[in-house]
Design a protein around this motif. Sequence first.
Motif, PDB file in Angstrom:
ATOM      1  N   GLU A  16       0.816  -1.215   0.000  1.00  0.00           N
ATOM      2  CA  GLU A  16       0.000   0.000   0.000  1.00  0.00           C
ATOM      3  C   GLU A  16       0.845   1.258   0.000  1.00  0.00           C
ATOM      4  OE1 GLU A  16      -2.823   0.066   3.147  1.00  0.00           O
ATOM      5  OE2 GLU A  16      -3.722  -1.833   2.595  1.00  0.00           O
ATOM      6  N   ILE A  17       2.134   1.127   0.311  1.00  0.00           N
ATOM      7  CA  ILE A  17       3.025   2.279   0.382  1.00  0.00           C
ATOM      8  C   ILE A  17       3.761   2.383  -0.939  1.00  0.00           C
ATOM      9  CG2 ILE A  17       4.973   3.315   1.601  1.00  0.00           C
ATOM     10  CD1 ILE A  17       4.135   1.551   4.018  1.00  0.00           C
ATOM     11  N   SER A  18       3.564   3.486  -1.625  1.00  0.00           N
ATOM     12  CA  SER A  18       4.156   3.639  -2.945  1.00  0.00           C
ATOM     13  C   SER A  18       4.750   5.026  -3.097  1.00  0.00           C
ATOM     14  CB  SER A  18       3.080   3.411  -4.013  1.00  0.00           C
ATOM     15  OG  SER A  18       3.585   3.755  -5.276  1.00  0.00           O
ATOM     16  N   ASN A  19       5.901   5.095  -3.727  1.00  0.00           N
ATOM     17  CA  ASN A  19       6.535   6.373  -4.050  1.00  0.00           C
ATOM     18  C   ASN A  19       6.587   6.582  -5.555  1.00  0.00           C
ATOM     19  OD1 ASN A  19       7.064   7.059  -1.377  1.00  0.00           O
ATOM     20  ND2 ASN A  19       8.916   5.835  -1.353  1.00  0.00           N
ATOM     21  N   GLN A  20       5.729   5.886  -6.294  1.00  0.00           N
ATOM     22  CA  GLN A  20       5.770   5.953  -7.741  1.00  0.00           C
ATOM     23  C   GLN A  20       5.409   7.332  -8.273  1.00  0.00           C
ATOM     24  OE1 GLN A  20       3.148   2.815  -8.902  1.00  0.00           O
ATOM     25  NE2 GLN A  20       4.693   1.235  -8.653  1.00  0.00           N
ATOM     26  N   ASP A  21       4.452   7.983  -7.687  1.00  0.00           N
ATOM     27  CA  ASP A  21       3.993   9.285  -8.160  1.00  0.00           C
ATOM     28  C   ASP A  21       4.223  10.300  -7.050  1.00  0.00           C
ATOM     29  OD1 ASP A  21       2.724  11.506  -9.173  1.00  0.00           O
ATOM     30  OD2 ASP A  21       0.861  10.485  -9.649  1.00  0.00           O
ATOM     31  N   SER A  22       5.145  11.232  -7.258  1.00  0.00           N
ATOM     32  CA  SER A  22       5.487  12.187  -6.200  1.00  0.00           C
ATOM     33  C   SER A  22       4.343  13.148  -5.896  1.00  0.00           C
ATOM     34  CB  SER A  22       6.741  12.963  -6.585  1.00  0.00           C
ATOM     35  OG  SER A  22       6.497  13.731  -7.752  1.00  0.00           O
ATOM     36  N   GLU A  23       3.378  13.287  -6.793  1.00  0.00           N
ATOM     37  CA  GLU A  23       2.240  14.177  -6.563  1.00  0.00           C
ATOM     38  C   GLU A  23       1.094  13.469  -5.841  1.00  0.00           C
ATOM     39  OE1 GLU A  23       2.060  17.510  -7.271  1.00  0.00           O
ATOM     40  OE2 GLU A  23       4.186  17.290  -7.730  1.00  0.00           O
ATOM     41  N   ALA A  24       1.067  12.147  -5.881  1.00  0.00           N
ATOM     42  CA  ALA A  24      -0.019  11.385  -5.274  1.00  0.00           C
ATOM     43  C   ALA A  24       0.360  10.986  -3.856  1.00  0.00           C
ATOM     44  CB  ALA A  24      -0.307  10.134  -6.099  1.00  0.00           C
ATOM     45  N   PHE A  25      -0.644  10.783  -3.049  1.00  0.00           N
ATOM     46  CA  PHE A  25      -0.411  10.275  -1.702  1.00  0.00           C
ATOM     47  C   PHE A  25      -1.570   9.371  -1.334  1.00  0.00           C
ATOM     48  CE2 PHE A  25      -2.630  14.276  -1.261  1.00  0.00           C
ATOM     49  CZ  PHE A  25      -3.616  14.002  -0.342  1.00  0.00           C
ATOM     50  N   LYS A  26      -1.293   8.451  -0.457  1.00  0.00           N
ATOM     51  CA  LYS A  26      -2.300   7.478  -0.031  1.00  0.00           C
ATOM     52  C   LYS A  26      -2.889   7.927   1.298  1.00  0.00           C
ATOM     53  CE  LYS A  26      -2.701   2.806  -0.962  1.00  0.00           C
ATOM     54  NZ  LYS A  26      -3.247   2.732  -2.111  1.00  0.00           N
ATOM     55  N   VAL A  27      -4.173   7.797   1.422  1.00  0.00           N
ATOM     56  CA  VAL A  27      -4.859   8.085   2.683  1.00  0.00           C
ATOM     57  C   VAL A  27      -5.344   6.751   3.233  1.00  0.00           C
ATOM     58  CG1 VAL A  27      -6.803   9.263   3.777  1.00  0.00           C
ATOM     59  CG2 VAL A  27      -5.585  10.369   1.887  1.00  0.00           C
ATOM     60  N   PHE A  28      -4.891   6.417   4.430  1.00  0.00           N
ATOM     61  CA  PHE A  28      -5.327   5.175   5.048  1.00  0.00           C
ATOM     62  C   PHE A  28      -6.821   5.253   5.341  1.00  0.00           C
ATOM     63  CE2 PHE A  28      -0.789   5.220   6.226  1.00  0.00           C
ATOM     64  CZ  PHE A  28      -0.423   4.011   5.660  1.00  0.00           C
ATOM     65  N   ALA A  29      -7.488   4.127   5.252  1.00  0.00           N
ATOM     66  CA  ALA A  29      -8.936   4.067   5.475  1.00  0.00           C
ATOM     67  C   ALA A  29      -9.324   4.647   6.829  1.00  0.00           C
ATOM     68  CB  ALA A  29      -9.422   2.625   5.345  1.00  0.00           C
ATOM     69  N   SER A  30      -8.479   4.436   7.836  1.00  0.00           N
ATOM     70  CA  SER A  30      -8.787   4.941   9.176  1.00  0.00           C
ATOM     71  C   SER A  30      -8.764   6.470   9.247  1.00  0.00           C
ATOM     72  CB  SER A  30      -7.803   4.361  10.198  1.00  0.00           C
ATOM     73  OG  SER A  30      -6.475   4.730   9.867  1.00  0.00           O
ATOM     74  N   ASN A  31      -8.159   7.104   8.258  1.00  0.00           N
ATOM     75  CA  ASN A  31      -8.073   8.574   8.224  1.00  0.00           C
ATOM     76  C   ASN A  31      -8.986   9.202   7.182  1.00  0.00           C
ATOM     77  OD1 ASN A  31      -6.064   8.551  10.205  1.00  0.00           O
ATOM     78  ND2 ASN A  31      -4.469   8.278   8.676  1.00  0.00           N
ATOM     79  N   TRP A  32      -9.728   8.395   6.463  1.00  0.00           N
ATOM     80  CA  TRP A  32     -10.504   8.906   5.331  1.00  0.00           C
ATOM     81  C   TRP A  32     -11.534   9.964   5.749  1.00  0.00           C
ATOM     82  CZ3 TRP A  32      -9.486   9.237   0.518  1.00  0.00           C
ATOM     83  CH2 TRP A  32     -10.478   9.637  -0.378  1.00  0.00           C
ATOM     84  N   ASP A  33     -12.309   9.697   6.795  1.00  0.00           N
ATOM     85  CA  ASP A  33     -13.310  10.677   7.239  1.00  0.00           C
ATOM     86  C   ASP A  33     -12.651  11.999   7.618  1.00  0.00           C
ATOM     87  OD1 ASP A  33     -15.550   9.124   6.843  1.00  0.00           O
ATOM     88  OD2 ASP A  33     -15.776   8.561   8.953  1.00  0.00           O
ATOM     89  N   SER A  34     -11.547  11.923   8.332  1.00  0.00           N
ATOM     90  CA  SER A  34     -10.867  13.146   8.770  1.00  0.00           C
ATOM     91  C   SER A  34     -10.329  13.933   7.584  1.00  0.00           C
ATOM     92  CB  SER A  34      -9.728  12.800   9.728  1.00  0.00           C
ATOM     93  OG  SER A  34     -10.250  12.135  10.856  1.00  0.00           O
ATOM     94  N   MET A  35      -9.758  13.236   6.617  1.00  0.00           N
ATOM     95  CA  MET A  35      -9.215  13.915   5.443  1.00  0.00           C
ATOM     96  C   MET A  35     -10.322  14.565   4.615  1.00  0.00           C
ATOM     97  SD  MET A  35      -6.450  14.626   3.989  1.00  0.00           S
ATOM     98  CE  MET A  35      -6.061  15.439   2.465  1.00  0.00           C
ATOM     99  N   THR A  36     -11.395  13.846   4.388  1.00  0.00           N
ATOM    100  CA  THR A  36     -12.481  14.427   3.593  1.00  0.00           C
ATOM    101  C   THR A  36     -13.182  15.551   4.354  1.00  0.00           C
ATOM    102  OG1 THR A  36     -13.975  12.632   4.247  1.00  0.00           O
ATOM    103  CG2 THR A  36     -12.864  12.412   2.128  1.00  0.00           C
ATOM    104  N   ALA A  37     -13.218  15.472   5.680  1.00  0.00           N
ATOM    105  CA  ALA A  37     -13.785  16.566   6.482  1.00  0.00           C
ATOM    106  C   ALA A  37     -12.927  17.821   6.332  1.00  0.00           C
ATOM    107  CB  ALA A  37     -13.886  16.163   7.950  1.00  0.00           C
TER     108      ALA A  37
END
Length: 97
Positions: A16-37
Amino acid sequence: MAGQFEQMGYRVDPSEISNQDSEAFKVFASNWDSMTAFLACETQWRVLAGPAGLIWTGLDYAGADVALRRFDFPNSVFADLQVMELEALSVLGGASS
């Protein structure tokens, strides 16, 4: 990075951890509500304009509360929102200089 998360008691699949795209980032499911808020409150910043430029003072909590209620976020995301607000202020404060 997966090892660091494990030390905190959170197991992460290394695939799940990728550095392929320097502009993209992964949001863990446990943080999804907080990020979208946080993104739902992006228009609720209090900003003062002066001769030195813009001064970001923080989120307008009344406006943020409307966004959180309208999108039916759990009450627990407010504490996360404040953490993200403080970090954003440290970045925005440096950008106004």
